[in-house]
Motif scaffolding. Structure first.
Motif, PDB file in Angstrom:
ATOM      1  N   ARG A 171      -1.261   2.925 -12.127  1.00  0.00           N
ATOM      2  CA  ARG A 171      -1.445   3.295 -11.013  1.00  0.00           C
ATOM      3  C   ARG A 171      -1.625   4.779 -10.561  1.00  0.00           C
ATOM      4  O   ARG A 171      -1.269   5.406 -10.323  1.00  0.00           O
ATOM      5  N   PHE A 195     -15.726  -5.873 -10.955  1.00  0.00           N
ATOM      6  CA  PHE A 195     -16.004  -5.250  -9.548  1.00  0.00           C
ATOM      7  C   PHE A 195     -14.847  -6.036  -9.029  1.00  0.00           C
ATOM      8  O   PHE A 195     -15.244  -6.756  -8.763  1.00  0.00           O
ATOM      9  N   HIS A 229     -10.852  -6.368 -10.957  1.00  0.00           N
ATOM     10  CA  HIS A 229     -11.652  -5.167 -11.828  1.00  0.00           C
ATOM     11  C   HIS A 229     -12.086  -5.267 -13.156  1.00  0.00           C
ATOM     12  O   HIS A 229     -12.146  -4.315 -13.848  1.00  0.00           O
ATOM     13  N   ARG A 278      -9.512  -1.982 -18.476  1.00  0.00           N
ATOM     14  CA  ARG A 278      -8.323  -1.029 -18.391  1.00  0.00           C
ATOM     15  C   ARG A 278      -7.045  -1.540 -18.794  1.00  0.00           C
ATOM     16  O   ARG A 278      -5.383  -0.964 -18.770  1.00  0.00           O
ATOM     17  N   HIS A 294     -13.008   3.560 -11.130  1.00  0.00           N
ATOM     18  CA  HIS A 294     -11.415   3.274  -9.957  1.00  0.00           C
ATOM     19  C   HIS A 294     -10.897   5.343  -9.120  1.00  0.00           C
ATOM     20  O   HIS A 294      -9.683   4.496  -9.616  1.00  0.00           O
ATOM     21  N   ASP A 353     -10.894   0.526   3.380  1.00  0.00           N
ATOM     22  CA  ASP A 353     -11.853  -0.671   1.925  1.00  0.00           C
ATOM     23  C   ASP A 353     -12.321  -0.477   1.940  1.00  0.00           C
ATOM     24  O   ASP A 353     -12.994  -1.742   2.593  1.00  0.00           O
ATOM     25  N   TRP A 404     -11.068   3.990  -0.359  1.00  0.00           N
ATOM     26  CA  TRP A 404      -9.947   3.225  -0.493  1.00  0.00           C
ATOM     27  C   TRP A 404      -8.421   4.327  -0.090  1.00  0.00           C
ATOM     28  O   TRP A 404      -8.218   4.594  -0.645  1.00  0.00           O
TER      29      TRP A 404
HETATM   30  O1  TA6 Z   1     -11.081  -0.912  -5.153  1.00  0.00           O
HETATM   31  C1  TA6 Z   1     -10.417  -0.321  -3.852  1.00  0.00           C
HETATM   32  C2  TA6 Z   1      -9.645  -1.554  -4.298  1.00  0.00           C
HETATM   33  O2  TA6 Z   1     -10.306  -2.683  -5.083  1.00  0.00           O
HETATM   34  C3  TA6 Z   1      -8.531  -2.184  -3.148  1.00  0.00           C
HETATM   35  O3  TA6 Z   1      -9.507  -3.722  -2.858  1.00  0.00           O
HETATM   36  C4  TA6 Z   1      -7.594  -2.401  -4.369  1.00  0.00           C
HETATM   37  O4  TA6 Z   1      -7.119  -3.480  -4.736  1.00  0.00           O
HETATM   38  C5  TA6 Z   1      -7.327  -1.537  -5.098  1.00  0.00           C
HETATM   39  O5  TA6 Z   1      -8.837  -1.788  -5.519  1.00  0.00           O
HETATM   40  C6  TA6 Z   1      -7.036  -1.289  -6.323  1.00  0.00           C
HETATM   41  O6  TA6 Z   1      -6.629  -2.069  -7.221  1.00  0.00           O
HETATM   42  P1  TA6 Z   1      -5.908  -2.672  -8.476  1.00  0.00           P
HETATM   43  O7  TA6 Z   1      -6.554  -3.839  -8.756  1.00  0.00           O
HETATM   44  O8  TA6 Z   1      -5.612  -1.587  -8.995  1.00  0.00           O
HETATM   45  O9  TA6 Z   1      -4.322  -2.368  -7.973  1.00  0.00           O
END
Ligand code: TA6
Length: 301
Positions: free
Chosen positions: A73, A83, A95, A99, A169, A213, A247
């Protein structure tokens, strides 16, 4: 593993590899211009602080505990080869998988100005090939100095074209989410993901008073985070990216996520992500490469 990396790629007094408590390898960078840490799993830059800044520029949750196969995080998560949610497979990770899988170091060096350069390549496996069968190389080059530059290159080494979604991100450290504005996206269309998915148009700068977001589309603009509490601006420039995501989870979503750092870690970060998503996904033709580049600079005001 860390020893071998230090022999092959370590740079005395600048770049050292260590194994953390969970056994993950972390590259620690410290040079005359700045310092950073990067977890080899996910090629995940976790922290960055130029020497000119008293406060880190990239935010990392106090609650994050790096673990094998788990996303971290904060920092600059690499989202690839999609994405958001996978278009058809709900069981695939949000995503993309990049990662949370191993990357290997392929090069390190010192730039003429003293910045430290490190390049990693995603290690494909049976597991990743189930989710992505295309033959390709994905490299991330990170250059740590007074600025932070990251270059993510996808090389299509196969015989068929493919389409990727991707993002760096990045979570930026701020004084307080109520005291910042993001500029650079005035007039841009965006998909508002809060409460569904509605197409809207940005008017002026972005300030925050709740969960935000937004996927801004068809924009290569440089963004600036204006931080009135830390008295600084963070300049976020990019190339090879036509989407920008802004976000903040705000309190309810942050509490549900549970890893944003107590008591209110979510107030000290904002994501301004350099992305290719939705209308802006990228076709990488067979035998060609595509590169997404970001450069971050913090300016005290
Ligand atoms: O980039 C914004 C986002 O897509 C939010 O909707 C939220 O889900 C954030 O990414 C974090 O995503 P993650 O999978 O890292 O918890």
């Amino acid at each position: 593993m860390a020893e071998t990396l230090n022999t092959q790629f370590g740079i005395k007094g600048q770049l050292v590899f260590n194994a953390d408590a969970s056994g993950l390898i972390v590259a620690e960078i410290d040079n005359v211009l700045g310092s950073a840490s990067l977890c080899l799993q996910g090629a995940h830059l976790m922290t960055w602080q130029p020497k000119s800044q008293a406060v880190p520029v990239v935010w990392l949750s106090r609650d994050t505990k790096p673990a094998v196969g788990k996303s971290i995080r904060g920092g600059a998560p690499v989202c690839w080869p999609w994405f958001g949610a996978h278009a058809t497979e709900s069981a695939f990770p949000g995503h993309g998988f990049a990662r949370t899988v191993p990357w290997r170091v392929i090069e390190s060096g010192t730039e003429p100005d003293g910045a430290t350069r490190l390049t990693l390549r995603l290690v494909a496996s049976d597991k990743t090939r189930i989710q992505w069968s295309h033959e390709c190389n994905v490299d991330l080059t990170v250059i740590v100095g007074e600025t932070l530059r990251m270059e993510m290159t996808t090389e299509n080494t196969g015989s068929t074209d493919f389409v990727i979604g991707e993002a760096l991100h990045t979570y930026f450290q701020i004084g307080d989410i109520g005291q910042v504005r993001v500029t650079g996206l005035d007039g841009c269309e965006y998909w508002d993901k809060v409460g569904g998915s509605n197409l809207r148009r940005q008017e002026g700068g972005i300030s925050f008073s709740g969960e935000t977001d937004r996927v801004y589309i068809n924009t290569g603009a440089t963004c600036v985070i204006h931080d009135d509490e830390l008295n600084r601006r963070i300049h976020i420039s990019k190339s090879g990216s036509l989407s920008t995501v802004v976000w903040t989870p705000w309190v309810e979503k942050a509490n549900k996520m549970g890893d944003m750092g107590q008591p209110e870690g979510w107030r000290e970060m904002v994501c301004v992500e350099s992305v290719n998503a939705i209308e802006n996904v990228v076709k990488v033709a067979a035998g060609t490469t595509h590169t997404l580049i970001v450069e971050y600079r913090a300016e005290s005001v």
